[in-house]
Design an enzyme around this catalytic site. Structure first.
Site, mmCIF file in Angstrom:
data_model
loop_
_atom_site.group_PDB
_atom_site.id
_atom_site.type_symbol
_atom_site.label_atom_id
_atom_site.label_comp_id
_atom_site.label_asym_id
_atom_site.label_seq_id
_atom_site.Cartn_x
_atom_site.Cartn_y
_atom_site.Cartn_z
ATOM 1 N N LEU A 1 0.805 -1.216 0.000
ATOM 2 C CA LEU A 1 0.000 0.000 0.000
ATOM 3 C C LEU A 1 0.844 1.274 0.000
ATOM 4 O O LEU A 1 0.554 2.240 0.705
ATOM 5 C CB LEU A 1 -0.964 -0.002 1.191
ATOM 6 C CG LEU A 1 -2.027 -1.098 1.148
ATOM 7 C CD1 LEU A 1 -2.863 -1.079 2.427
ATOM 8 C CD2 LEU A 1 -2.918 -0.961 -0.073
ATOM 9 N N MET B 1 1.289 3.880 -5.247
ATOM 10 C CA MET B 1 0.694 3.189 -6.399
ATOM 11 C C MET B 1 -0.323 2.147 -5.953
ATOM 12 O O MET B 1 -1.424 2.059 -6.493
ATOM 13 C CB MET B 1 1.782 2.526 -7.239
ATOM 14 C CG MET B 1 2.569 3.474 -8.117
ATOM 15 S SD MET B 1 1.604 4.143 -9.495
ATOM 16 C CE MET B 1 1.467 2.692 -10.541
ATOM 17 N N THR C 1 3.202 -3.228 7.059
ATOM 18 C CA THR C 1 3.017 -2.410 8.256
ATOM 19 C C THR C 1 1.524 -2.192 8.495
ATOM 20 O O THR C 1 0.815 -1.667 7.645
ATOM 21 C CB THR C 1 3.719 -1.045 8.108
ATOM 22 O OG1 THR C 1 3.252 -0.399 6.920
ATOM 23 C CG2 THR C 1 5.216 -1.219 8.011
ATOM 24 N N VAL D 1 4.894 -4.308 -4.770
ATOM 25 C CA VAL D 1 6.015 -4.013 -3.876
ATOM 26 C C VAL D 1 7.245 -3.750 -4.738
ATOM 27 O O VAL D 1 7.203 -3.900 -5.958
ATOM 28 C CB VAL D 1 6.278 -5.179 -2.890
ATOM 29 C CG1 VAL D 1 5.059 -5.421 -2.015
ATOM 30 C CG2 VAL D 1 6.664 -6.460 -3.635
ATOM 31 N N SER E 1 1.195 1.562 -16.125
ATOM 32 C CA SER E 1 1.782 2.856 -16.435
ATOM 33 C C SER E 1 0.780 3.979 -16.201
ATOM 34 O O SER E 1 -0.407 3.833 -16.469
ATOM 35 C CB SER E 1 2.261 2.910 -17.887
ATOM 36 O OG SER E 1 2.824 4.177 -18.172
ATOM 37 N N LYS F 1 6.130 -3.430 -20.987
ATOM 38 C CA LYS F 1 6.228 -2.271 -20.092
ATOM 39 C C LYS F 1 7.661 -1.730 -20.062
ATOM 40 O O LYS F 1 7.879 -0.510 -20.021
ATOM 41 C CB LYS F 1 5.794 -2.657 -18.679
ATOM 42 C CG LYS F 1 5.952 -1.556 -17.624
ATOM 43 C CD LYS F 1 5.179 -0.291 -17.992
ATOM 44 C CE LYS F 1 4.987 0.651 -16.800
ATOM 45 N NZ LYS F 1 6.208 1.082 -16.141
ATOM 46 N N HIS G 1 8.137 0.171 -23.234
ATOM 47 C CA HIS G 1 7.356 1.406 -23.060
ATOM 48 C C HIS G 1 8.190 2.436 -22.305
ATOM 49 O O HIS G 1 8.259 3.610 -22.681
ATOM 50 C CB HIS G 1 6.060 1.095 -22.302
ATOM 51 C CG HIS G 1 5.377 2.285 -21.693
ATOM 52 N ND1 HIS G 1 5.850 2.896 -20.534
ATOM 53 C CD2 HIS G 1 4.280 2.984 -22.054
ATOM 54 C CE1 HIS G 1 5.070 3.901 -20.226
ATOM 55 N NE2 HIS G 1 4.101 3.988 -21.129
ATOM 56 N N ASN G 2 8.838 2.005 -21.228
ATOM 57 C CA ASN G 2 9.644 2.928 -20.434
ATOM 58 C C ASN G 2 10.859 3.426 -21.212
ATOM 59 O O ASN G 2 11.279 4.572 -21.049
ATOM 60 C CB ASN G 2 10.088 2.257 -19.129
ATOM 61 C CG ASN G 2 8.965 2.175 -18.116
ATOM 62 O OD1 ASN G 2 7.786 2.191 -18.476
ATOM 63 N ND2 ASN G 2 9.307 2.067 -16.849
ATOM 64 N N GLU H 1 9.679 6.053 -23.377
ATOM 65 C CA GLU H 1 9.454 7.212 -22.492
ATOM 66 C C GLU H 1 10.764 7.961 -22.239
ATOM 67 O O GLU H 1 10.806 9.196 -22.280
ATOM 68 C CB GLU H 1 8.853 6.710 -21.187
ATOM 69 C CG GLU H 1 8.604 7.752 -20.128
ATOM 70 C CD GLU H 1 8.134 7.121 -18.822
ATOM 71 O OE1 GLU H 1 8.713 7.443 -17.774
ATOM 72 O OE2 GLU H 1 7.188 6.307 -18.868
ATOM 73 N N HIS I 1 38.546 -13.394 -39.990
ATOM 74 C CA HIS I 1 37.136 -13.611 -39.690
ATOM 75 C C HIS I 1 36.283 -13.873 -40.940
ATOM 76 O O HIS I 1 35.082 -14.118 -40.816
ATOM 77 C CB HIS I 1 36.573 -12.411 -38.920
ATOM 78 C CG HIS I 1 37.150 -12.272 -37.541
ATOM 79 N ND1 HIS I 1 36.943 -13.208 -36.551
ATOM 80 C CD2 HIS I 1 37.945 -11.318 -36.991
ATOM 81 C CE1 HIS I 1 37.563 -12.825 -35.449
ATOM 82 N NE2 HIS I 1 38.186 -11.683 -35.687
#
Length: 473
Positions: A15, A18, A39, A79, A133, A187, A190-191, A194, A456
């Site tokens: 809690l 968010m 808590t 969390v 988000s 996500k 997405h960030n 952002e 190579h």
């Protein structure tokens, strides 16, 4: 307060801001929710304060929390990412039954979600990694939600998620993303987008401020006007708003008093690392991550500024024409940033068998999330026109948009270079565009060098096969 069987429809653990706001969002939409926090005081504070009279059931032990949920149990964990998520899951597992659903709504690294999905599936528990988000405001009033995991789990969560998500003209900002870690992977990217968006905006702010000496009031006007056109977005909107905030102590624009050291929680860095693993170029996003890192070298930069000299001069062109050019440069660079992010999602979808629907991802980002923008409608439509589109840059709409604006884009990068103003991400976007549109790149020389010093081998343009040359006589 309860369902017909006296149980809550869903539960939430954690809690902090968010978690509290998401719990209230769920309760506000008529779904009874049980909550638990490590808590006790935090749980009581919510139950007796903001949640008073709402369909929210406080619980004070993990066993009480699980007992309060209807079967199959649905519980959201919010969390801190990493070990705390594993710790909560370990506390839950002995109390659960086959078919129960655990939802991790934090910013977990997708590989952790992959591991947890496999481990919990072996114990007949369903694990959903869900990107959330929109920050604390989105959590309360409607976020963009990116749930991945077993589709059966999503279908059971769907009635709740579609109600609590942000709502836009073409539906709720949530969809089934894909199996296992798909939700948290999306996500993460997405960030990264952002990060790119924010860095591009910071750079054009710097350009306007340094070249035209625009003050906060003028910057507010410029960004407000931009927010009425093709750049309309949450980030442009809040940027315009930021310029109106005055410091209570000094009366100066607050933004001018904020130290230029940017923080980051790691998701942008994860995107860069994974893009290297998958072999997908994302230079705009990388530039954004590196710019935040470079900003942390504040004292070194201050010292270097007294030693390292750059160009001396001022911009002498037309003020409004330059503002318009900067707007065009921002738009073109923004296209490149999103093109890179979507290309990475396409590659990851193939590599990890996510079967992502890129059009749907653009749609659910239209509301609730930090990168919400009118621009996303074009992206949605581009992937609807061609679901196999390899890169946004070659979509007819976007290629035309850039063609009309690229002279201004180049002019802005040229001006920034001539005046010694860093344009890390804007320049990276332009270089990406030029490299992507080049039929031939100079890496033939790189291959010759690699063959010279390391045997190579190389391929030829005039015939098939693999070749090696004894370069030294």
């Amino acid at each position: 307060m309860e369902t017909e069987n006296g149980k809550s429809s869903i539960g939430l653990i954690g809690l902090a801001v968010m978690g509290e706001n998401l719990a209230l969002n769920i309760a506000n939409h008529g779904f009874p929710i049980a909550v638990y926090n490590r808590t006790t005081e935090k749980t009581k504070e919510l139950a007796e304060g903001r949640a008073q009279g709402k369909a929210l059931v406080p619980t004070y032990t993990m066993a009480e929390f699980v007992a309060a949920l209807e079967r199959p149990r649905k519980m959201i964990i919010l969390v801190k990412a990493g070990a705390p998520v594993d710790a909560v899951i370990d506390q839950l597992k002995p109390l659960l039954e086959p078919g129960d659903i655990i939802i991790d709504g934090g910013n977990s690294l997708f590989t952790d979600t992959e591991r947890r999905s496999v481990e919990l599936e072996a114990q007949n528990l369903r694990f959903v990694g869900m990107g959330v988000s929109g920050g604390e405001e989105g959590a309360l009033n409607g976020p963009s939600l990116m749930p991945g995991g077993p589709e059966t789990a999503y279908r059971e969560l769907e009635p709740i998620l579609t109600k609590i998500a942000a709502q836009v003209d073409d539906g709720p900002c949530v969809t089934y993303i894909g199996p296992r870690s798909a939700g948290h992977y999306v996500k993460m990217v997405h960030n990264g987008i952002e990060y790119g968006d924010m860095q591009l905006i910071a750079e054009v702010y710097d350009l306007l401020k340094q070249t035209l000496n625009l003050g906060a009031d003028e910057l507010h006007e410029v960004f407000s006007l931009w927010n009425e056109g093709e750049l309309q977005s949450y980030l442009i909107e809040i940027t315009a708003d930021i310029f109106t905030k005055l410091d209570e102590e000094t009366g100066k624009p607050l933004v001018d008093l904020i130290l230029d050291k940017a923080g980051q929680k790691g998701t942008g860095k994860w995107v860069s690392q994974n893009a290297f693993d998958l072999g997908v170029p994302i230079p705009t996003i990388n530039a954004a991550v590196e710019s935040r890192i470079l900003s942390s070298y504040k004292q070194e930069r201050v010292s270097a500024s007294a030693i390292l000299k750059g160009p001396v001069g001022q911009f002498t062109g037309d003020k409004q024409l330059f503002i318009d050019a900067v707007r065009d440069a921002l738009y073109c660079a923004k296209i490149c940033s999103y093109a890179q992010g979507m290309a990475l999602l396409r590659a990851a979808s193939k590599e990890f068998k996510y079967e992502l629907n890129l059009s749907e991802l653009a749609r659910i980002w239209k509301g609730g999330c930090i990168i919400r923008a009118i621009f996303l409608d074009k992206i949605k439509n581009a992937f609807r026109r061609d679901p196999e589109l390899p890169n946004l840059l070659i979509d007819p709409q976007f290629s035309e948009d850039i063609q009309k604006r690229q002279a201004n884009w180049r002019f802005v990068v040229q001006t920034a270079t001539q005046l010694g103003i860093p344009s890390y991400a804007i320049s990276a976007s332009l270089s990406y565009y030029d490299a992507y549109r080049s039929a031939n790149l100079p890496l033939n020389l790189t291959q010759a060098q690699r063959d010279y010093f390391g045997a190579h081998t190389y391929e030829r343009i005039d015939k098939g096969g693999v070749f090696h040359t004894e370069w030294q006589k």
